[in-house]
Design a protein around this motif. Structure first.
Motif, PDB file in Angstrom:
ATOM      1  N   GLN A   7       0.772  -1.291  -0.024  1.00 27.53           N
ATOM      2  CA  GLN A   7       0.050   0.048   0.072  1.00 27.53           C
ATOM      3  C   GLN A   7       0.772   1.141  -0.108  1.00 27.53           C
ATOM      4  OE1 GLN A   7      -2.566  -0.487   3.432  1.00 27.53           O
ATOM      5  NE2 GLN A   7      -3.806  -2.075   2.387  1.00 27.53           N
ATOM      6  N   LEU A   8       2.132   1.037   0.159  1.00 30.81           N
ATOM      7  CA  LEU A   8       2.994   2.253   0.122  1.00 30.81           C
ATOM      8  C   LEU A   8       3.145   2.946  -1.351  1.00 30.81           C
ATOM      9  CD1 LEU A   8       5.668   1.380   2.709  1.00 30.81           C
ATOM     10  CD2 LEU A   8       4.172   2.890   3.087  1.00 30.81           C
ATOM     11  N   SER A   9       2.771   2.040  -2.181  1.00 29.13           N
ATOM     12  CA  SER A   9       2.945   2.428  -3.662  1.00 29.13           C
ATOM     13  C   SER A   9       1.624   3.338  -3.867  1.00 29.13           C
ATOM     14  CB  SER A   9       3.115   1.130  -4.501  1.00 29.13           C
ATOM     15  OG  SER A   9       3.111   1.523  -6.056  1.00 29.13           O
ATOM     16  N   LEU A  10       2.049   4.657  -3.772  1.00 28.47           N
ATOM     17  CA  LEU A  10       0.861   5.452  -3.846  1.00 28.47           C
ATOM     18  C   LEU A  10       0.296   5.740  -5.389  1.00 28.47           C
ATOM     19  CD1 LEU A  10       1.673   8.095  -1.173  1.00 28.47           C
ATOM     20  CD2 LEU A  10       0.062   6.223  -0.942  1.00 28.47           C
ATOM     21  N   PRO A  11      -0.752   6.272  -5.661  1.00 25.07           N
ATOM     22  CA  PRO A  11      -1.186   6.515  -7.016  1.00 25.07           C
ATOM     23  C   PRO A  11      -0.209   7.880  -7.350  1.00 25.07           C
ATOM     24  CG  PRO A  11      -3.186   5.954  -5.813  1.00 25.07           C
ATOM     25  CD  PRO A  11      -1.841   6.145  -4.802  1.00 25.07           C
ATOM     26  N   MET A  12       0.102   8.168  -8.689  1.00 23.97           N
ATOM     27  CA  MET A  12       1.029   9.158  -8.976  1.00 23.97           C
ATOM     28  C   MET A  12       0.495  10.419  -8.628  1.00 23.97           C
ATOM     29  SD  MET A  12       3.967   9.721 -10.165  1.00 23.97           S
ATOM     30  CE  MET A  12       4.377   8.283 -10.903  1.00 23.97           C
ATOM     31  N   PRO A  13      -1.158  10.683  -8.924  1.00 26.26           N
ATOM     32  CA  PRO A  13      -1.366  12.064  -8.561  1.00 26.26           C
ATOM     33  C   PRO A  13      -1.235  12.101  -7.153  1.00 26.26           C
ATOM     34  CG  PRO A  13      -3.096  10.780  -9.963  1.00 26.26           C
ATOM     35  CD  PRO A  13      -2.138   9.755  -9.583  1.00 26.26           C
ATOM     36  N   LEU A  14      -1.334  11.248  -6.226  1.00 25.03           N
ATOM     37  CA  LEU A  14      -1.092  11.402  -4.761  1.00 25.03           C
ATOM     38  C   LEU A  14       0.181  11.888  -4.420  1.00 25.03           C
ATOM     39  CD1 LEU A  14      -2.538  11.697  -2.002  1.00 25.03           C
ATOM     40  CD2 LEU A  14      -2.374   9.372  -2.043  1.00 25.03           C
ATOM     41  N   GLN A  15       1.231  11.155  -5.131  1.00 26.91           N
ATOM     42  CA  GLN A  15       2.583  11.406  -4.987  1.00 26.91           C
ATOM     43  C   GLN A  15       2.899  12.785  -5.354  1.00 26.91           C
ATOM     44  OE1 GLN A  15       5.330   8.367  -6.644  1.00 26.91           O
ATOM     45  NE2 GLN A  15       3.623   6.992  -6.513  1.00 26.91           N
ATOM     46  N   TRP A  16       2.589  13.202  -6.645  1.00 28.38           N
ATOM     47  CA  TRP A  16       2.609  14.811  -7.063  1.00 28.38           C
ATOM     48  C   TRP A  16       1.990  15.665  -5.789  1.00 28.38           C
ATOM     49  CZ3 TRP A  16       5.708  16.665 -10.511  1.00 28.38           C
ATOM     50  CH2 TRP A  16       6.215  15.788 -11.465  1.00 28.38           C
ATOM     51  N   GLY A  17       0.569  15.237  -5.353  1.00 28.47           N
ATOM     52  CA  GLY A  17       0.135  16.281  -4.541  1.00 28.47           C
ATOM     53  C   GLY A  17       1.103  16.251  -3.162  1.00 28.47           C
ATOM     54  N   LEU A  18       1.234  15.187  -2.627  1.00 28.77           N
ATOM     55  CA  LEU A  18       2.039  15.240  -1.129  1.00 28.77           C
ATOM     56  C   LEU A  18       3.632  16.031  -1.520  1.00 28.77           C
ATOM     57  CD1 LEU A  18       1.496  11.782   0.257  1.00 28.77           C
ATOM     58  CD2 LEU A  18       0.794  13.715   1.007  1.00 28.77           C
ATOM     59  N   GLY A  19       3.915  15.615  -2.901  1.00 31.60           N
ATOM     60  CA  GLY A  19       5.236  16.423  -3.239  1.00 31.60           C
ATOM     61  C   GLY A  19       5.143  17.916  -3.216  1.00 31.60           C
ATOM     62  N   GLY A  20       3.931  18.428  -3.931  1.00 27.56           N
ATOM     63  CA  GLY A  20       3.682  19.609  -3.952  1.00 27.56           C
ATOM     64  C   GLY A  20       3.639  20.345  -2.561  1.00 27.56           C
ATOM     65  N   VAL A  21       2.847  19.900  -1.787  1.00 33.30           N
ATOM     66  CA  VAL A  21       2.637  20.458  -0.150  1.00 33.30           C
ATOM     67  C   VAL A  21       4.423  20.051   0.471  1.00 33.30           C
ATOM     68  CG1 VAL A  21       1.842  19.747   2.107  1.00 33.30           C
ATOM     69  CG2 VAL A  21       0.560  19.296  -0.013  1.00 33.30           C
ATOM     70  N   VAL A  22       4.949  19.166   0.352  1.00 36.19           N
ATOM     71  CA  VAL A  22       6.568  19.608   0.735  1.00 36.19           C
ATOM     72  C   VAL A  22       7.008  20.486   0.199  1.00 36.19           C
ATOM     73  CG1 VAL A  22       8.574  18.189   0.986  1.00 36.19           C
ATOM     74  CG2 VAL A  22       6.328  16.969   1.294  1.00 36.19           C
ATOM     75  N   VAL A  23       6.864  20.642  -1.152  1.00 37.94           N
ATOM     76  CA  VAL A  23       7.794  22.036  -1.774  1.00 37.94           C
ATOM     77  C   VAL A  23       7.379  23.146  -1.126  1.00 37.94           C
ATOM     78  CG1 VAL A  23       7.844  23.220  -3.983  1.00 37.94           C
ATOM     79  CG2 VAL A  23       8.284  20.608  -3.860  1.00 37.94           C
ATOM     80  N   ILE A  24       6.130  23.413  -1.009  1.00 36.56           N
ATOM     81  CA  ILE A  24       5.648  24.656  -0.289  1.00 36.56           C
ATOM     82  C   ILE A  24       5.944  25.067   0.823  1.00 36.56           C
ATOM     83  CG2 ILE A  24       3.421  25.732   0.670  1.00 36.56           C
ATOM     84  CD1 ILE A  24       1.872  24.267  -1.981  1.00 36.56           C
ATOM     85  N   LEU A  25       6.141  23.765   1.680  1.00 38.09           N
ATOM     86  CA  LEU A  25       6.755  23.812   3.062  1.00 38.09           C
ATOM     87  C   LEU A  25       8.248  24.307   3.259  1.00 38.09           C
ATOM     88  CD1 LEU A  25       5.013  21.114   5.035  1.00 38.09           C
ATOM     89  CD2 LEU A  25       4.499  23.397   5.290  1.00 38.09           C
ATOM     90  N   ILE A  26       8.830  23.551   2.132  1.00 31.89           N
ATOM     91  CA  ILE A  26      10.463  24.043   1.976  1.00 31.89           C
ATOM     92  C   ILE A  26      10.563  25.493   1.599  1.00 31.89           C
ATOM     93  CG2 ILE A  26      12.463  23.466   0.644  1.00 31.89           C
ATOM     94  CD1 ILE A  26      11.444  20.698   0.311  1.00 31.89           C
ATOM     95  N   ILE A  27       9.639  25.973   0.580  1.00 26.80           N
ATOM     96  CA  ILE A  27       9.921  27.348   0.273  1.00 26.80           C
ATOM     97  C   ILE A  27       9.405  28.366   1.512  1.00 26.80           C
ATOM     98  CG2 ILE A  27       8.793  28.992  -1.112  1.00 26.80           C
ATOM     99  CD1 ILE A  27       8.408  26.786  -3.120  1.00 26.80           C
ATOM    100  N   ALA A  28       8.395  27.693   2.150  1.00 27.22           N
ATOM    101  CA  ALA A  28       8.167  28.672   3.307  1.00 27.22           C
ATOM    102  C   ALA A  28       9.121  28.719   4.555  1.00 27.22           C
ATOM    103  CB  ALA A  28       6.735  27.994   3.826  1.00 27.22           C
ATOM    104  N   THR A  29       9.746  27.667   4.639  1.00 29.19           N
ATOM    105  CA  THR A  29      10.887  27.417   5.932  1.00 29.19           C
ATOM    106  C   THR A  29      12.210  28.439   5.253  1.00 29.19           C
ATOM    107  OG1 THR A  29      10.343  25.356   6.355  1.00 29.19           O
ATOM    108  CG2 THR A  29      12.118  25.815   6.863  1.00 29.19           C
ATOM    109  N   LEU A  30      12.555  28.418   4.029  1.00 27.31           N
ATOM    110  CA  LEU A  30      13.477  29.000   3.660  1.00 27.31           C
ATOM    111  C   LEU A  30      13.112  30.512   3.610  1.00 27.31           C
ATOM    112  CD1 LEU A  30      14.806  26.847   0.426  1.00 27.31           C
ATOM    113  CD2 LEU A  30      15.781  26.988   2.749  1.00 27.31           C
ATOM    114  N   THR A  31      12.010  30.814   3.040  1.00 30.80           N
ATOM    115  CA  THR A  31      11.653  32.119   3.000  1.00 30.80           C
ATOM    116  C   THR A  31      11.783  32.901   4.602  1.00 30.80           C
ATOM    117  OG1 THR A  31      10.051  31.950   1.211  1.00 30.80           O
ATOM    118  CG2 THR A  31       9.879  33.824   2.405  1.00 30.80           C
TER     119      THR A  31
END
Length: 319
Positions: A7-31
């Protein structure tokens, strides 16, 4: 191979979604780190705490998406427990009712057990029917009538919001399984969709309210909530749902837009309902569990409305 590993093999849209959230948090942290370096005279503590807490929230939420069904029930069961405890700490429970509180907390494992075994009929009526009737009856047996109505209604309302409404989030995970249309991956994407849209709606309403809001919607309840924030946030959420919904859900673009509109409006309602509860009690935040955010109810307020309404919206149309 064990089920939880597959079940750890997530659907690709969900992987992109979670990845997008992580990117936003990284940007917020660096900002924030950059701003703190350039303007050290300002106090950036609250913003740092908010972003740091968001990292923990996202990590905790990911457990429900990455793990198996049992782990998801444990995660959301803990969320309901903390929310119910916070609500009862704030509300007017009588000393005589402490025995009854045990039965209120017992609704949590039972409610999530019905979801785990995919017993939809019991999941949907257990709290609104059986628990609603049982709790006042148990309080009557104590024999204390002073403050009975306020105490009974507070307890019922607490269980309804923090257990019944929130339990619709993990119920999305097993929704495809209950009717044989999809798997846990489909349910995980539905769960991500409603949570991401609800949180985006909160942010959009805040930004629209700050930039264009003039007319107050409920000034005595939440002075910062404006008509511009409501309309702008709902429109933004509708647009986002229309764009990403077809990739994350089985819904058509039109139904995705309608779901976004539903989340935009009802998320606002959930926010001001919890604000009214806090106003009645006389507190600004429901607690201090989440640094920079307040209590867990301050983070779940919109979801108490969007989760059950979205669940039944998508279930009626597609399941």
């Amino acid at each position: 191979m064990p089920d939880w590993i597959t079940q750890l093999s997530l659907p690709m849209p969900l992987q992109w979604g979670l990845g997008g959230v992580v990117v936003i948090l990284i940007i917020a942290t660096l900002t924030i780190a950059l701003l703190a370096h350039r303007k050290p005279e300002k106090n950036w503590t609250e913003l740092k705490l908010r972003v740091r807490t968001w990292w923990w929230i996202v990590a905790f939420f990911s457990l429900a998406l990455l793990g198996n069904k049992t782990l998801a029930m444990l995660v959301f069961g803990l969320v309901s427990f903390l929310a119910l405890k916070e609500f009862l700490t704030l509300s007017s429970t009588r000393e005589a009712d402490h025995v009854v509180l045990f039965w209120a907390y017992l609704t949590i494992p039972l409610q999530y057990y019905w979801i785990h075994i995919t017993w939809y009929g019991m999941f949907i009526i257990f709290i609104p029917v059986y628990v609603y009737l049982f709790l006042p009856m148990r309080m009557v047996l104590i024999g204390e009538t002073k403050g009975f109505l306020r105490a009974a209604s507070s307890l019922q309302w607490a269980v309804m919001l923090t257990v019944f409404c929130i339990s619709h989030l993990p119920a999305l995970l097993i929704l495809p399984e209950t009717v044989g249309k999809g798997d846990i991956g489909t349910g995980a994407m539905l769960l991500f969709f409603v949570v991401a849209l609800t949180q985006s709606n909160d942010v959009a309403q805040y930004l629209w309210g700050k930039s264009t809001g003039r007319r107050k919607v409920a000034p005595k309840v939440s002075p910062n909530k404006t008509l511009g924030g409501l309309l702008g946030g709902a429109a933004t959420t509708t647009l986002i749902a229309w764009l990403i919904g077809p990739y994350l859900t089985p819904m058509s673009p039109l139904h995705c837009a309608l779901a976004g509109l539903l989340i935009g409006i009802t998320g606002f309602i959930g926010d001001i309902v919890i604000s009214a509860v806090k106003r009645d009690i006389g507190v600004k935040d429901s607690g201090s569990l989440l640094p920079g955010h307040g209590g867990i109810l301050d983070r779940l307020d919109s979801l108490t409305y969007t989760a059950p309404l979205f669940f039944h919206f998508v279930r009626y149309l597609y399941f």
